[in-house]
Write a protein that holds these residues in place. Structure first.
Motif, PDB file in Angstrom:
ATOM      1  N   MET A 189     -13.971  60.593  59.505  1.00 52.54           N
ATOM      2  CA  MET A 189     -13.868  59.541  58.483  1.00 52.54           C
ATOM      3  C   MET A 189     -13.650  58.214  59.212  1.00 52.54           C
ATOM      4  SD  MET A 189     -11.429  61.690  55.852  1.00 52.54           S
ATOM      5  CE  MET A 189     -11.492  60.536  54.493  1.00 52.54           C
ATOM      6  N   PRO A 190     -14.707  57.707  59.857  1.00 55.56           N
ATOM      7  CA  PRO A 190     -14.541  56.566  60.766  1.00 55.56           C
ATOM      8  C   PRO A 190     -14.023  55.300  60.095  1.00 55.56           C
ATOM      9  CG  PRO A 190     -16.867  56.995  60.340  1.00 55.56           C
ATOM     10  CD  PRO A 190     -16.106  58.154  59.786  1.00 55.56           C
ATOM     11  N   ASN A 191     -14.439  55.030  58.862  1.00 59.62           N
ATOM     12  CA  ASN A 191     -13.990  53.789  58.218  1.00 59.62           C
ATOM     13  C   ASN A 191     -12.480  53.777  58.012  1.00 59.62           C
ATOM     14  OD1 ASN A 191     -16.582  52.783  58.108  1.00 59.62           O
ATOM     15  ND2 ASN A 191     -16.978  53.555  56.050  1.00 59.62           N
ATOM     16  N   LYS A 192     -11.951  54.925  57.602  1.00 64.94           N
ATOM     17  CA  LYS A 192     -10.495  54.999  57.426  1.00 64.94           C
ATOM     18  C   LYS A 192      -9.767  54.986  58.773  1.00 64.94           C
ATOM     19  CE  LYS A 192     -10.387  57.127  52.868  1.00 64.94           C
ATOM     20  NZ  LYS A 192      -9.819  58.204  52.016  1.00 64.94           N
ATOM     21  N   ALA A 193     -10.376  55.607  59.774  1.00 63.56           N
ATOM     22  CA  ALA A 193      -9.783  55.570  61.111  1.00 63.56           C
ATOM     23  C   ALA A 193      -9.728  54.135  61.617  1.00 63.56           C
ATOM     24  CB  ALA A 193     -10.595  56.438  62.068  1.00 63.56           C
ATOM     25  N   ILE A 194     -10.826  53.400  61.440  1.00 57.56           N
ATOM     26  CA  ILE A 194     -10.885  52.001  61.869  1.00 57.56           C
ATOM     27  C   ILE A 194      -9.798  51.196  61.174  1.00 57.56           C
ATOM     28  CG2 ILE A 194     -12.273  49.892  61.724  1.00 57.56           C
ATOM     29  CD1 ILE A 194     -14.753  51.776  62.078  1.00 57.56           C
ATOM     30  N   ALA A 195      -9.669  51.390  59.863  1.00 56.55           N
ATOM     31  CA  ALA A 195      -8.664  50.635  59.103  1.00 56.55           C
ATOM     32  C   ALA A 195      -7.252  50.925  59.620  1.00 56.55           C
ATOM     33  CB  ALA A 195      -8.773  50.975  57.621  1.00 56.55           C
ATOM     34  N   ALA A 196      -6.969  52.187  59.920  1.00 54.17           N
ATOM     35  CA  ALA A 196      -5.637  52.553  60.413  1.00 54.17           C
ATOM     36  C   ALA A 196      -5.366  51.937  61.782  1.00 54.17           C
ATOM     37  CB  ALA A 196      -5.521  54.079  60.480  1.00 54.17           C
ATOM     38  N   PHE A 197      -6.325  52.038  62.684  1.00 52.62           N
ATOM     39  CA  PHE A 197      -6.130  51.454  64.015  1.00 52.62           C
ATOM     40  C   PHE A 197      -5.990  49.934  63.934  1.00 52.62           C
ATOM     41  CE2 PHE A 197      -8.546  55.338  65.620  1.00 52.62           C
ATOM     42  CZ  PHE A 197      -7.385  55.988  66.021  1.00 52.62           C
ATOM     43  N   GLN A 198      -6.740  49.314  63.044  1.00 60.61           N
ATOM     44  CA  GLN A 198      -6.625  47.862  62.885  1.00 60.61           C
ATOM     45  C   GLN A 198      -5.245  47.467  62.389  1.00 60.61           C
ATOM     46  OE1 GLN A 198     -10.045  47.171  60.366  1.00 60.61           O
ATOM     47  NE2 GLN A 198     -11.287  46.411  62.071  1.00 60.61           N
ATOM     48  N   GLU A 199      -4.683  48.279  61.503  1.00 60.66           N
ATOM     49  CA  GLU A 199      -3.317  47.993  61.040  1.00 60.66           C
ATOM     50  C   GLU A 199      -2.332  48.058  62.207  1.00 60.66           C
ATOM     51  OE1 GLU A 199      -2.122  46.973  58.224  1.00 60.66           O
ATOM     52  OE2 GLU A 199      -4.030  46.969  57.151  1.00 60.66           O
ATOM     53  N   SER A 200      -2.501  49.036  63.087  1.00 56.96           N
ATOM     54  CA  SER A 200      -1.634  49.135  64.270  1.00 56.96           C
ATOM     55  C   SER A 200      -1.754  47.884  65.124  1.00 56.96           C
ATOM     56  CB  SER A 200      -2.003  50.366  65.101  1.00 56.96           C
ATOM     57  OG  SER A 200      -1.742  51.540  64.408  1.00 56.96           O
ATOM     58  N   LEU A 201      -2.979  47.453  65.328  1.00 58.32           N
ATOM     59  CA  LEU A 201      -3.222  46.291  66.171  1.00 58.32           C
ATOM     60  C   LEU A 201      -2.602  45.033  65.564  1.00 58.32           C
ATOM     61  CD1 LEU A 201      -4.636  45.952  68.855  1.00 58.32           C
ATOM     62  CD2 LEU A 201      -6.701  45.314  67.632  1.00 58.32           C
ATOM     63  N   ILE A 202      -2.736  44.892  64.255  1.00 58.22           N
ATOM     64  CA  ILE A 202      -2.142  43.726  63.570  1.00 58.22           C
ATOM     65  C   ILE A 202      -0.635  43.731  63.758  1.00 58.22           C
ATOM     66  CG2 ILE A 202      -1.658  42.755  61.292  1.00 58.22           C
ATOM     67  CD1 ILE A 202      -4.509  43.723  60.492  1.00 58.22           C
ATOM     68  N   LEU A 203      -0.024  44.890  63.624  1.00 60.23           N
ATOM     69  CA  LEU A 203       1.434  44.980  63.793  1.00 60.23           C
ATOM     70  C   LEU A 203       1.848  44.649  65.219  1.00 60.23           C
ATOM     71  CD1 LEU A 203       2.073  48.183  61.661  1.00 60.23           C
ATOM     72  CD2 LEU A 203       2.976  45.898  61.188  1.00 60.23           C
ATOM     73  N   TYR A 204       1.091  45.115  66.204  1.00 61.31           N
ATOM     74  CA  TYR A 204       1.412  44.778  67.599  1.00 61.31           C
ATOM     75  C   TYR A 204       1.326  43.280  67.817  1.00 61.31           C
ATOM     76  CZ  TYR A 204       1.761  49.418  69.758  1.00 61.31           C
ATOM     77  OH  TYR A 204       2.181  50.651  70.154  1.00 61.31           O
ATOM     78  N   LYS A 205       0.280  42.670  67.274  1.00 56.94           N
ATOM     79  CA  LYS A 205       0.114  41.219  67.449  1.00 56.94           C
ATOM     80  C   LYS A 205       1.231  40.455  66.754  1.00 56.94           C
ATOM     81  CE  LYS A 205      -4.903  41.240  68.074  1.00 56.94           C
ATOM     82  NZ  LYS A 205      -6.225  40.865  67.518  1.00 56.94           N
ATOM     83  N   THR A 206       1.702  40.986  65.630  1.00 56.84           N
ATOM     84  CA  THR A 206       2.795  40.334  64.909  1.00 56.84           C
ATOM     85  C   THR A 206       4.087  40.406  65.706  1.00 56.84           C
ATOM     86  OG1 THR A 206       1.776  40.925  62.807  1.00 56.84           O
ATOM     87  CG2 THR A 206       4.106  40.318  62.754  1.00 56.84           C
ATOM     88  N   GLU A 207       4.315  41.563  66.320  1.00 57.68           N
ATOM     89  CA  GLU A 207       5.535  41.744  67.099  1.00 57.68           C
ATOM     90  C   GLU A 207       5.553  40.874  68.347  1.00 57.68           C
ATOM     91  OE1 GLU A 207       8.357  43.731  66.361  1.00 57.68           O
ATOM     92  OE2 GLU A 207       7.312  43.503  64.446  1.00 57.68           O
ATOM     93  N   GLN A 208       4.430  40.827  69.073  1.00 52.47           N
ATOM     94  CA  GLN A 208       4.275  40.026  70.297  1.00 52.47           C
ATOM     95  C   GLN A 208       5.394  40.304  71.307  1.00 52.47           C
ATOM     96  OE1 GLN A 208       3.908  35.929  69.050  1.00 52.47           O
ATOM     97  NE2 GLN A 208       1.706  36.153  68.772  1.00 52.47           N
ATOM     98  N   GLU A 209       5.739  41.562  71.471  1.00 48.82           N
ATOM     99  CA  GLU A 209       6.768  41.937  72.438  1.00 48.82           C
ATOM    100  C   GLU A 209       6.121  42.391  73.731  1.00 48.82           C
ATOM    101  OE1 GLU A 209       9.286  44.891  70.822  1.00 48.82           O
ATOM    102  OE2 GLU A 209      10.055  43.628  69.198  1.00 48.82           O
ATOM    103  N   LYS A 210       6.776  42.055  74.848  1.00 45.52           N
ATOM    104  CA  LYS A 210       6.301  42.521  76.144  1.00 45.52           C
ATOM    105  C   LYS A 210       6.634  43.997  76.315  1.00 45.52           C
ATOM    106  CE  LYS A 210       4.669  38.635  77.722  1.00 45.52           C
ATOM    107  NZ  LYS A 210       3.244  38.467  78.021  1.00 45.52           N
ATOM    108  N   GLY A 211       5.866  44.651  77.131  1.00 40.27           N
ATOM    109  CA  GLY A 211       6.119  46.051  77.416  1.00 40.27           C
ATOM    110  C   GLY A 211       5.283  47.004  76.585  1.00 40.27           C
ATOM    111  N   ASN A 212       4.495  46.448  75.656  1.00 40.57           N
ATOM    112  CA  ASN A 212       3.652  47.292  74.807  1.00 40.57           C
ATOM    113  C   ASN A 212       2.194  47.294  75.258  1.00 40.57           C
ATOM    114  OD1 ASN A 212       5.759  48.014  73.092  1.00 40.57           O
ATOM    115  ND2 ASN A 212       5.474  46.201  71.813  1.00 40.57           N
TER     116      ASN A 212
END
Length: 578
Positions: free
Chosen positions: A57-80
């Motif tokens: 189910m690639p579209n849902k997989a893409i959406a989930a991974f994109q959410e992870s990426l958005i959260l990482y960018k929001t956090e902007q913490e070193k070490g990740n």
């Protein structure tokens, strides 16, 4: 009783163990509705992404991974960095079947992170970096960009050298390189030279005897090929140079025998420098190769004219890459003339070469057409494309390179058949407007901006006079007049600003922005009532979005900074209730 987060996670884990992936997804999705930290959300989205991938189910997989990426960018913490790189990799893998370009972008992002991690942590992340290069090579193959694919396969191989436990992947990367060379009609030579170089090197090392000069030259040449395949360009260049020195000595006494080898080595050096983007050196060595092949083809045309044509074609490509289009056209034309001559005698053998050079020449004509607006290049290009199409239609060959040329030819014919001078001119002025805007935005003072805006306006006036009925060009010119007027207002020159506003109104008397700037003119001339009347007229054209009010507010703030009468501005603001 409402299930807790721990209940959801425990159920999801049980479903995973039972291979009930859909039920597991349901529980993880419900878990996301609970209050969670960013780290917990990232972990859940990553798990969901992988589960969706397993379920295809690639579209849902893409959406989930994109959410992870958005959260990482929001956090902007070193070490990740390692986790973020992993998300990019997973997202790229999910995108690859449907959106190769986006997948490539994410693989590149992952590589950037892994490179930093390797530099900071030594070999800990080398395998991740190598595997991502390999995956990026696969993506470039799918996109049809074989040059970039080769680059990343070779980079993967280089990284795998330090990872003997991943020798199977290294072997696969070599195999994929072989497939690419096959597509380029070079696999046999690539394999032969690589193997021969290694065999010759081992023979030299084991024999203890110094072989003859010719064998030494061949050894260095083939070693250079080997180094180049491993992306060890400095070593390859040094080996080629040693080979060239020997061949030059041999040529001085046995010219007929060794000049072809000297020419081939010069050609190899040129290509190597070009691949390293050292175009000046590439052009120098290719010109020497051309000189040598000229001499050889004068004596043995049937044997060497093909090599001469190829060198002429290649130096044309180098000049093209260097954006020296005049010289590129010269060498493409020379190569095309020779290749046509050869194709007249052996159409199947040399016809594809004619098409390759012709299509490059047409690509160059397209650039000149769009930058010089020389419409005569349209008929010139169509004449060449008719020849190319005729040749391609006669081929029964369906190799990838031939089919690609067929598609390129069709696309170019559609372009040149559809294009006309007015369309070209619109494209040209649109591009120039964008370029001038960049120049204007890079300056600070209104007087500096004014110089660029005047140049743009002069260009637009010239093209508008040529095509006075063109709506888009007229609109660009009206906007340019308006921008000039605004800069003059900032320089407290309302009378000059009015002249440009009136020019704009002659082209478009309904332009609201011109009306606003005219109101500013009256303001600076301290004709308060006229200014107020024009501001009100401007505001009356607003459809209720308050956008026009914001324009006046921001403009007045800027004019105040530039020295406008503060009391008068305040009176206008009060009268307009802004």
């Amino acid at each position: 009783m409402r299930a807790t987060l721990e209940d959801r996670l425990q159920k999801a884990a049980i479903f995973l163990q039972e291979d009930k992936l859909e039920d597991s997804i349901t529980e993880y999705t419900e878990a996301l509705k609970h209050p969670l930290s960013s780290t917990q959300k990232i972990d859940l989205y990553m798990v969901l992404g992988r589960l969706y991938q397993k379920l295809k189910m690639p579209n849902k997989a893409i959406a989930a991974f994109q959410e992870s990426l958005i959260l990482y960018k929001t956090e902007q913490e070193k070490g990740n960095e390692a986790e973020i790189a992993s998300v990019h990799n997973n997202l790229a893998a999910a995108l690859l079947p449907s959106d190769v370009s986006s997948a490539i972008t994410h693989y590149k992002a992952a590589i950037s992170f892994y490179k930093e991690l390797v530099e900071a942590n030594g070999s800990s992340y080398t395998s991740h970096l190598a595997n991502t290069h390999f995956a990026l090579g696969e993506a470039f193959v799918q996109k049809g960009n074989l040059l970039s694919a080769k680059k990343h396969y070779k980079e993967a191989i280089k990284r795998y050298e330090a990872l003997p436990e991943l020798n199977a992947l290294k072997a696969r990367a070599h195999y994929q390189l072989g497939v690419i060379y096959t597509d380029e009609f070079n696999l046999f030579d690539a394999k032969k030279h690589y193997t021969k170089a290694l065999d010759l090197y081992e023979l030299q090392e084991s024999s203890g005897n110094g072989p003859g000069m010719a064998i030494m030259a061949a050894l260095h040449n083939n070693l250079a090929v080997t180094y180049n395949s491993m992306d060890e360009h400095p070593k390859a260049i040094a080996a080629y140079q040693r080979s060239l020195d020997i061949y030059k000595q041999l040529t001085s006494t046995h010219r007929d025998v060794f000049l072809p080898y000297e020419a081939a080595t010069l050609n190899s050096l040129a290509i190597l420098f070009a691949s390293s983007q050292e175009l000046e050196k590439a052009i120098d060595y290719m010109q020497q190769s051309i000189d040598a092949y000229h001499s050889l083809s004068d004596l043995h045309p049937e044997q060497y004219i093909h090599y001469l044509a190829t060198s002429l074609h290649n130096i044309g490509l180098f000049y093209f890459e260097d954006k020296n289009y005049q010289k590129a056209e010269h060498f493409f034309s020379e190569a095309l003339s020779l290749r046509r001559k050869m194709a007249s005698e052996e159409p199947e053998a040399f016809g594809p070469d004619v098409c390759a050079t012709a299509l490059n020449l047409v690509e160059l004509y397209q650039i000149n057409l769009e930058t010089q607006l020389d419409i005569s290049l349209k008929s010139k290009s169509l004449e060449i494309l008719d020849e190319v199409k005729s040749r391609l239609d006669s081929f029964k060959d369906h190799r990838l390179v031939i089919n690609n040329m067929r598609m390129d030819c069709i696309a170019q014919m559609e372009y040149f058949n559809a294009i006309d001078l007015e369309t070209l001119t619109l494209q040209y002025v649109t591009k120039k407007t964008s370029e001038y805007k960049e120049e204007i935005n890079s300056t600070i003072l209104p007087s500096e901006k004014f110089v660029f805006q005047q140049e743009l306006t002069s260009l637009l006036e010239e093209k508008q006079a040529q095509f006075p009925e063109n709506i888009e060009i007229n609109a660009l010119l009206v906007m340019s007049y308006n921008d000039l007027a605004w800069l003059l207002l900032r320089m407290n020159q309302p009378e000059k600003a009015k002249s440009y506003i009136h020019k704009g109104q002659l082209l478009d008397d309904s332009s609201h922005l011109l009306l606003c700037n005219l109101a500013h003119c009256f303001l600076l001339e301290k004709e308060a009532q006229k200014a107020l009347d024009h501001y009100r007229k401007f505001l009356s054209a607003d459809v209720g979005s308050q956008g026009f009010t914001d324009i006046i507010r921001k403009d007045l703030e800027m004019l105040l900074k530039e020295g406008a009468d503060k009391n008068l501005v305040n009176d206008i603001r009060e009268a307009l209730t802004i």
